[in-house]
Motif scaffolding. Structure first.
Motif, PDB file in Angstrom:
ATOM      1  N   SER A  48      -5.341  -2.320  41.257  1.00 40.56           N
ATOM      2  CA  SER A  48      -5.705  -1.443  40.138  1.00 40.56           C
ATOM      3  C   SER A  48      -6.862  -0.506  40.477  1.00 40.56           C
ATOM      4  CB  SER A  48      -6.025  -2.261  38.891  1.00 40.56           C
ATOM      5  OG  SER A  48      -7.113  -3.124  39.133  1.00 40.56           O
ATOM      6  N   GLU A  49      -7.819  -0.970  41.292  1.00 36.84           N
ATOM      7  CA  GLU A  49      -8.955  -0.095  41.620  1.00 36.84           C
ATOM      8  C   GLU A  49      -8.570   1.049  42.562  1.00 36.84           C
ATOM      9  OE1 GLU A  49      -9.337  -3.674  44.467  1.00 36.84           O
ATOM     10  OE2 GLU A  49      -8.908  -3.414  42.349  1.00 36.84           O
ATOM     11  N   HIS A  54      -4.737   9.175  34.931  1.00 42.51           N
ATOM     12  CA  HIS A  54      -5.141   9.423  33.554  1.00 42.51           C
ATOM     13  C   HIS A  54      -4.069   8.861  32.618  1.00 42.51           C
ATOM     14  CE1 HIS A  54      -6.358  11.406  29.892  1.00 42.51           C
ATOM     15  NE2 HIS A  54      -7.525  11.627  30.489  1.00 42.51           N
ATOM     16  N   PRO A  55      -4.457   8.053  31.653  1.00 48.09           N
ATOM     17  CA  PRO A  55      -3.468   7.357  30.824  1.00 48.09           C
ATOM     18  C   PRO A  55      -2.677   8.243  29.868  1.00 48.09           C
ATOM     19  CG  PRO A  55      -5.687   6.875  30.078  1.00 48.09           C
ATOM     20  CD  PRO A  55      -5.828   7.654  31.351  1.00 48.09           C
ATOM     21  N   THR A  56      -3.199   9.415  29.498  1.00 48.28           N
ATOM     22  CA  THR A  56      -2.494  10.216  28.496  1.00 48.28           C
ATOM     23  C   THR A  56      -2.221  11.657  28.918  1.00 48.28           C
ATOM     24  OG1 THR A  56      -4.573  10.791  27.394  1.00 48.28           O
ATOM     25  CG2 THR A  56      -3.365   8.849  26.563  1.00 48.28           C
ATOM     26  N   TYR A  57      -2.525  12.035  30.152  1.00 46.63           N
ATOM     27  CA  TYR A  57      -2.272  13.422  30.555  1.00 46.63           C
ATOM     28  C   TYR A  57      -0.765  13.686  30.565  1.00 46.63           C
ATOM     29  CZ  TYR A  57      -2.317  17.822  33.046  1.00 46.63           C
ATOM     30  OH  TYR A  57      -2.137  19.142  33.387  1.00 46.63           O
ATOM     31  N   LEU A  58      -0.322  14.595  29.693  1.00 42.25           N
ATOM     32  CA  LEU A  58       1.080  14.974  29.533  1.00 42.25           C
ATOM     33  C   LEU A  58       2.002  13.764  29.329  1.00 42.25           C
ATOM     34  CD1 LEU A  58       1.332  17.851  32.167  1.00 42.25           C
ATOM     35  CD2 LEU A  58       0.947  18.039  29.706  1.00 42.25           C
ATOM     36  N   SER A  59       1.489  12.769  28.645  1.00 45.49           N
ATOM     37  CA  SER A  59       2.232  11.541  28.375  1.00 45.49           C
ATOM     38  C   SER A  59       1.712  10.923  27.081  1.00 45.49           C
ATOM     39  CB  SER A  59       2.027  10.547  29.527  1.00 45.49           C
ATOM     40  OG  SER A  59       2.603   9.300  29.232  1.00 45.49           O
ATOM     41  N   GLY A  61       1.162   7.939  26.761  1.00 43.55           N
ATOM     42  CA  GLY A  61       0.278   6.852  27.173  1.00 43.55           C
ATOM     43  C   GLY A  61       0.888   5.995  28.263  1.00 43.55           C
ATOM     44  N   ARG A  62       0.168   5.880  29.364  1.00 47.83           N
ATOM     45  CA  ARG A  62       0.616   5.072  30.491  1.00 47.83           C
ATOM     46  C   ARG A  62      -0.098   3.731  30.471  1.00 47.83           C
ATOM     47  NH1 ARG A  62      -0.348  10.216  32.200  1.00 47.83           N
ATOM     48  NH2 ARG A  62       1.503  11.301  32.917  1.00 47.83           N
ATOM     49  N   SER A  63       0.587   2.714  30.954  1.00 48.50           N
ATOM     50  CA  SER A  63      -0.007   1.388  31.050  1.00 48.50           C
ATOM     51  C   SER A  63      -0.320   1.070  32.507  1.00 48.50           C
ATOM     52  CB  SER A  63       0.958   0.336  30.479  1.00 48.50           C
ATOM     53  OG  SER A  63       2.006   0.085  31.395  1.00 48.50           O
ATOM     54  N   ASP A  64      -0.766  -0.133  32.754  1.00 45.90           N
ATOM     55  CA  ASP A  64      -1.035  -0.573  34.123  1.00 45.90           C
ATOM     56  C   ASP A  64       0.249  -0.752  34.929  1.00 45.90           C
ATOM     57  OD1 ASP A  64      -3.753  -0.568  33.678  1.00 45.90           O
ATOM     58  OD2 ASP A  64      -3.834  -2.701  33.169  1.00 45.90           O
ATOM     59  N   ASP A  65       1.421  -0.681  34.286  1.00 43.73           N
ATOM     60  CA  ASP A  65       2.708  -0.804  34.973  1.00 43.73           C
ATOM     61  C   ASP A  65       3.216   0.515  35.534  1.00 43.73           C
ATOM     62  OD1 ASP A  65       2.955  -3.530  34.512  1.00 43.73           O
ATOM     63  OD2 ASP A  65       3.937  -3.228  32.583  1.00 43.73           O
ATOM     64  N   TYR A  66       2.444   1.577  35.414  1.00 44.78           N
ATOM     65  CA  TYR A  66       2.809   2.923  35.841  1.00 44.78           C
ATOM     66  C   TYR A  66       3.428   2.927  37.242  1.00 44.78           C
ATOM     67  CZ  TYR A  66       1.900   7.666  37.587  1.00 44.78           C
ATOM     68  OH  TYR A  66       2.009   8.901  38.151  1.00 44.78           O
ATOM     69  N   VAL A  67       4.568   3.655  37.381  1.00 46.96           N
ATOM     70  CA  VAL A  67       5.275   3.803  38.657  1.00 46.96           C
ATOM     71  C   VAL A  67       5.417   5.294  38.959  1.00 46.96           C
ATOM     72  CG1 VAL A  67       7.478   3.446  39.852  1.00 46.96           C
ATOM     73  CG2 VAL A  67       6.551   1.644  38.379  1.00 46.96           C
ATOM     74  N   LEU A  68       5.106   5.677  40.185  1.00 48.88           N
ATOM     75  CA  LEU A  68       5.271   7.055  40.649  1.00 48.88           C
ATOM     76  C   LEU A  68       6.342   7.072  41.722  1.00 48.88           C
ATOM     77  CD1 LEU A  68       4.496  10.054  41.035  1.00 48.88           C
ATOM     78  CD2 LEU A  68       2.685   9.271  42.574  1.00 48.88           C
ATOM     79  N   ILE A  69       7.355   7.917  41.538  1.00 48.51           N
ATOM     80  CA  ILE A  69       8.413   8.087  42.527  1.00 48.51           C
ATOM     81  C   ILE A  69       8.298   9.493  43.089  1.00 48.51           C
ATOM     82  CG2 ILE A  69      10.907   8.189  42.897  1.00 48.51           C
ATOM     83  CD1 ILE A  69      11.213   6.133  40.640  1.00 48.51           C
ATOM     84  N   GLN A  70       8.090   9.584  44.402  1.00 52.58           N
ATOM     85  CA  GLN A  70       7.976  10.866  45.095  1.00 52.58           C
ATOM     86  C   GLN A  70       9.202  11.042  45.973  1.00 52.58           C
ATOM     87  OE1 GLN A  70       4.095   9.438  46.620  1.00 52.58           O
ATOM     88  NE2 GLN A  70       3.466  11.546  46.239  1.00 52.58           N
ATOM     89  N   LEU A  97      14.625  -2.811  33.811  1.00 55.63           N
ATOM     90  CA  LEU A  97      13.337  -3.333  34.293  1.00 55.63           C
ATOM     91  C   LEU A  97      12.295  -3.455  33.191  1.00 55.63           C
ATOM     92  CD1 LEU A  97      13.039  -1.289  37.607  1.00 55.63           C
ATOM     93  CD2 LEU A  97      13.610  -3.710  37.368  1.00 55.63           C
ATOM     94  N   ASP A  98      12.644  -3.035  31.985  1.00 55.59           N
ATOM     95  CA  ASP A  98      11.710  -3.030  30.870  1.00 55.59           C
ATOM     96  C   ASP A  98      10.477  -2.175  31.173  1.00 55.59           C
ATOM     97  OD1 ASP A  98      11.126  -3.705  28.239  1.00 55.59           O
ATOM     98  OD2 ASP A  98       9.897  -5.419  28.830  1.00 55.59           O
ATOM     99  N   LEU A  99      10.699  -1.095  31.932  1.00 49.26           N
ATOM    100  CA  LEU A  99       9.629  -0.154  32.250  1.00 49.26           C
ATOM    101  C   LEU A  99       9.647   0.956  31.206  1.00 49.26           C
ATOM    102  CD1 LEU A  99       7.430   0.743  34.345  1.00 49.26           C
ATOM    103  CD2 LEU A  99       9.228   2.152  35.377  1.00 49.26           C
ATOM    104  N   ALA A 100       8.562   1.103  30.482  1.00 46.51           N
ATOM    105  CA  ALA A 100       8.479   2.137  29.447  1.00 46.51           C
ATOM    106  C   ALA A 100       8.637   3.523  30.076  1.00 46.51           C
ATOM    107  CB  ALA A 100       7.148   2.039  28.714  1.00 46.51           C
ATOM    108  N   PRO A 101       9.393   4.422  29.444  1.00 42.78           N
ATOM    109  CA  PRO A 101       9.554   5.775  29.979  1.00 42.78           C
ATOM    110  C   PRO A 101       8.223   6.485  30.228  1.00 42.78           C
ATOM    111  CG  PRO A 101      11.156   5.396  28.252  1.00 42.78           C
ATOM    112  CD  PRO A 101      10.223   4.207  28.255  1.00 42.78           C
ATOM    113  N   ALA A 102       7.205   6.163  29.436  1.00 42.51           N
ATOM    114  CA  ALA A 102       5.881   6.765  29.638  1.00 42.51           C
ATOM    115  C   ALA A 102       5.229   6.276  30.926  1.00 42.51           C
ATOM    116  CB  ALA A 102       4.973   6.459  28.451  1.00 42.51           C
TER     117      ALA A 102
END
Length: 129
Positions: A48-49, A54-59, A61-70, A97-102
């Motif tokens: 996590s560190e 940013h949790p709300t930039y153009l979203s 709200g993101r959680s700690d489960d955030y996934v980035l696909i490049q 996967l129960d991953l929130a769209p945000a």
């Protein structure tokens, strides 16, 4: 011929990553016409560190489960193909996967055939397909 990096929080088990890989590959095949065997994915896990997002930039709200696909791909796709990919990934990740769209972000970059060497020090050409 996409090359994909998947950045996620440390701690997801093998089953989660395999399912995410399958969802991604199926989405690329159906939305980007990527051949089934054209699969190059790398998973990057972060504590996590080491994730400053940013949790709300153009979203909403993101959680700690955030996934980035490049995704780096060799052939440009239309805006409609990209939108379909984004939508399918978000829906399938939520359902399977129960991953929130945000909590899903996708970034796509395109380059040219000569920017790839799949092996043997040879430049990629479309004739190789």
């Amino acid at each position: 011929m996409p090359m994909v990096r998947i950045s996620l929080p440390r701690g997801h088990n093998r089953s989660y990553k395999q399912k995410l890989s399958q969802i991604l590959q199926q989405s690329l095949a159906s939305c980007f016409a990527v051949p089934t065997n054209d699969c190059f994915q790398l998973f990057d896990e972060y504590e996590s560190e080491n994730r400053v997002i940013h949790p709300t930039y153009l979203s909403p709200g993101r959680s700690d489960d955030y996934v980035l696909i490049q995704i780096t791909a060799g052939r440009p796709r239309s805006s409609l193909q990209k939108q379909n990919l984004y939508q399918q990934l978000a829906e399938q990740c939520q359902q399977q996967l129960d991953l929130a769209p945000a909590d899903l972000m996708v970034v796509i970059c395109f380059n040219h055939a000569e920017d790839w060497s799949f092996s043997q020090g040879q430049i990629f050409t479309t004739e190789a397909l």
